[in-house]
Design an enzyme around this catalytic site. Structure first.
Site, PDB file in Angstrom:
ATOM      1  N   SER A 140      21.747  66.269  72.495  1.00  0.00           N
ATOM      2  CA  SER A 140      23.013  65.607  72.797  1.00  0.00           C
ATOM      3  C   SER A 140      23.858  65.528  71.528  1.00  0.00           C
ATOM      4  O   SER A 140      23.427  65.930  70.453  1.00  0.00           O
ATOM      5  CB  SER A 140      22.758  64.202  73.329  1.00  0.00           C
ATOM      6  OG  SER A 140      22.184  63.402  72.314  1.00  0.00           O
ATOM      7  N   LYS A 141      25.043  64.998  71.694  1.00  0.00           N
ATOM      8  CA  LYS A 141      25.991  64.999  70.588  1.00  0.00           C
ATOM      9  C   LYS A 141      25.491  64.293  69.331  1.00  0.00           C
ATOM     10  O   LYS A 141      25.877  64.627  68.233  1.00  0.00           O
ATOM     11  CB  LYS A 141      27.311  64.381  71.041  1.00  0.00           C
ATOM     12  CG  LYS A 141      28.091  65.364  71.879  1.00  0.00           C
ATOM     13  CD  LYS A 141      29.538  64.971  72.017  1.00  0.00           C
ATOM     14  CE  LYS A 141      30.315  66.082  72.713  1.00  0.00           C
ATOM     15  NZ  LYS A 141      31.505  65.592  73.398  1.00  0.00           N
ATOM     16  N   ARG A 142      24.601  63.289  69.530  1.00  0.00           N
ATOM     17  CA  ARG A 142      24.161  62.590  68.321  1.00  0.00           C
ATOM     18  C   ARG A 142      23.273  63.472  67.446  1.00  0.00           C
ATOM     19  O   ARG A 142      22.965  63.142  66.309  1.00  0.00           O
ATOM     20  CB  ARG A 142      23.464  61.277  68.686  1.00  0.00           C
ATOM     21  CG  ARG A 142      22.117  61.437  69.275  1.00  0.00           C
ATOM     22  CD  ARG A 142      21.612  60.148  69.903  1.00  0.00           C
ATOM     23  NE  ARG A 142      20.585  60.440  70.882  1.00  0.00           N
ATOM     24  CZ  ARG A 142      19.333  60.717  70.541  1.00  0.00           C
ATOM     25  NH1 ARG A 142      18.975  60.709  69.276  1.00  0.00           N
ATOM     26  NH2 ARG A 142      18.446  60.983  71.463  1.00  0.00           N
ATOM     27  N   HIS A 143      22.825  64.607  67.982  1.00  0.00           N
ATOM     28  CA  HIS A 143      22.031  65.536  67.174  1.00  0.00           C
ATOM     29  C   HIS A 143      22.918  66.437  66.332  1.00  0.00           C
ATOM     30  O   HIS A 143      22.433  67.243  65.554  1.00  0.00           O
ATOM     31  CB  HIS A 143      21.167  66.424  68.081  1.00  0.00           C
ATOM     32  CG  HIS A 143      20.088  65.680  68.797  1.00  0.00           C
ATOM     33  ND1 HIS A 143      20.041  65.547  70.157  1.00  0.00           N
ATOM     34  CD2 HIS A 143      19.022  65.000  68.316  1.00  0.00           C
ATOM     35  CE1 HIS A 143      18.983  64.823  70.486  1.00  0.00           C
ATOM     36  NE2 HIS A 143      18.361  64.485  69.396  1.00  0.00           N
ATOM     37  N   GLY A 144      24.223  66.305  66.526  1.00  0.00           N
ATOM     38  CA  GLY A 144      25.127  67.194  65.812  1.00  0.00           C
ATOM     39  C   GLY A 144      25.731  68.186  66.778  1.00  0.00           C
ATOM     40  O   GLY A 144      26.086  67.824  67.891  1.00  0.00           O
TER      41      GLY A 144
END
Length: 469
Positions: free
Chosen positions: A244-248
């Site tokens: 997801s986006k929090r992984h970059g």
RNA sequence: GGCCCGUUCGUCUAUCGGUUAGGACACCUGGUUUUCAACCAGGUAAGAGGGGUUCGACUCCCCUACGGGCUGCCA
């Protein structure tokens, strides 16, 4: 002997955002499978959700695929535009008796579930009272069309990746195929489209594995040939959770903007969740030869940027110079950086054969090329300034006239520099440091010979002269 | 909750009942070197846990744990 049907695969994203890296890999697998077998790779945009679908998202998906080098056959199919055909199939199911009109309202369905839960059931599949109702009792009201799914027995998905998956029919409800407003539901649309488009192999994320059972029921209800299923595991982030986006970066275009070469990206993505013996670094042509469904793993794979970089490094090094220069130009555009000047293009073409060997990404390539990007007068950074002390400047000054007369090849330059070093009683390293500082304005650069050869005699001498002034 | 899928070095994976469990990335050490890299050589490192089946299990079966997915008149 029946000749096997030519392979037809498809990629069918929803246009609700950018092209997700996992979607990019799914597309790649479909593309490899079809192209490696002389088959067709089709593209369909699943835009039936009018609320969330946007033309911008479709454009972004197309750009992402194009960057990855995945070309599709024929026109892009819009699922939404095929809604009349979907509705027609729903009515055909009605006529065949494999579907029925359901007059239950959403409130009634909710009430049914609530009642079941109150009675102790943790979850209940909705059983419509209209399934076997007498048409004479039909009210004059809107209705949805529900598939008349078998209530007993089991549905078997013969999956090329997951193996034989058995779903008990009792756990599946009579899914709605056409909403009460006459619009088709995704589950029906996919089946109709895949059938009409002649898709032979459905290769997609395993989040659809359970859906395959209900879709297979639609194939059966229509008497259509079921395609070969291959449900591939999703990609996870470094922590093992769904990417997801929090992984970059999750969008394919972000990877382009980060400067990964497309060939390296393809290689890495192909190897992520798929293997063919010990094959690690391979060209797209080789991937086309090797790729098969057998080699796909069943467990979700995690993204590893270090390995991505390493893979890209190999591809950068083996890239064709002209093609690399072209891709570098495209990268600058994608990253929103200024284009190269004519002079820089010229110098870059000369430097590329050397620089590409040690760079993994375009930003790294550009960093190594900074000596040819900058213009006189060159302002040395702090460390470079240190290297240009009085003694070093004196040595550089004495070197200048000798460079004036040397022929400009590495073979000719080498003795000039080594002799200059010994004449001053220093090692070559001591001479290279100030030279590097004067030419590039920094202490970390490519080989001094390579830089001198790229920028040429005139510019080299001008930079040295500036530095000792 | 129910159903479905998964679990080999830190990571990607090979193995398809018998291997000193192999390769790659990363990491560590050494070499090469005009800097950083790149490159070369070597090294550390794995079968989630527990039961079976079998002469023999990473491979087959069951249970548990953990992770993921589906369960909608979303896609």
């Amino acid at each position: 002997m029946n000749a096997p049907r030519p392979v037809v695969t498809r990629f069918a994203p929803s246009p609700t955002g950018y092209l997700h890296i996992g979607g990019g890999r799914t597309a790649l697998f479909n593309w490899l499978y079809a192209r490696g077998r002389g088959g067709k790779f089709l593209l369909r945009i699943e835009d039936t959700d009018r609320e969330r679908s946007t033309p911008e998202a479709t454009a972004a998906i197309l750009r992402g695929l194009t960057w990855l080098g995945l070309d599709w056959d024929g026109d892009v199919v819009s699922q939404f535009e095929r809604r009349d055909r979907h509705a027609a199939v729903a009515h055909e199911m009605l006529a065949r008796g494999t579907a029925y009109k359901c007059f239950s309202t959403q409130e009634e369905i909710a009430a049914y579930r609530a009642a079941q839960e109150a009675a102790g059931a943790s979850y209940a599949v909705f059983q419509s009272p209209w399934r076997d109702a007498d048409p004479a009792t039909f009210p004059d009201a809107p209705f949805a069309i529900r598939m008349k799914a078998p209530r007993t027995g089991e549905t078997v998905i013969d999956d090329k990746v997951q193996g034989r998956v058995v779903i008990q029919n009792a756990t599946l409800d009579d899914m709605i195929v056409l909403r009460s407003d006459g619009t088709p539901v995704y589950m029906l649309a996919v089946v109709v489209d895949d059938h009409d488009m002649g898709v032979t192999h459905v290769i997609r994320g395993d989040d659809h594995l359970n859906n395959a059972a209900r879709q297979q029921m639609v194939y059966d209800a229509m008497g259509w040939e079921v395609p070969t299923w291959a449900h591939i595991p999703l990609i996870h982030g470094p922590d093992g959770k769904k990417l997801s986006k929090r992984h970059g970066a999750t969008g394919v275009e972000e990877y382009q903007a980060m400067g990964y070469p497309a060939a390296g990206m393809r290689n890495y993505l192909t190897r992520l969740g798929w293997a063919h013996g010990d094959a690690e670094i391979f060209s797209t042509a080789e991937a086309l030869q090797m790729f098969d469904l057998e080699g796909i793993g069943r467990a979700p794979a995690r993204l590893d940027f270090k390995k991505l970089e390493n893979t890209c490094g190999h591809h950068m090094a083996m890239a064709d110079d002209a093609a690399l220069l072209h891709e570098l130009t495209a990268y600058l555009g994608a990253a929103g950086q200024p284009a190269l000047t004519a002079l820089q293009v010229d110098l870059m073409a000369k430097a590329l054969p050397v620089l590409k060997k040690s760079a993994k990404t375009f930003p790294e390539l550009l960093d190594k090329a900074s000596f040819l990007m900058i213009q006189r007068p060159i302002v040395p950074d702090a460390k470079a300034a240190e290297a240009l002390d009085a003694v070093s400047r004196g040595i550089l000054k004495s070197l200048t006239p000798q460079l004036q007369n040397a022929s400009w090849t590495k073979e000719a330059l080498e003795p000039v520099l080594t002799e200059a070093a010994t004449a001053n009683g220093i090692g070559f390293g001591k001479l290279a440091a100030p030279l590097r500082a004067a030419i590039a304005g920094r202490t970390v650069t490519p080989s001094v010979y390579d830089m001198m050869l790229v920028i040429g005699r005139e510019e080299t001498i001008a930079r040295l002269t500036d530095a000792v002034a």
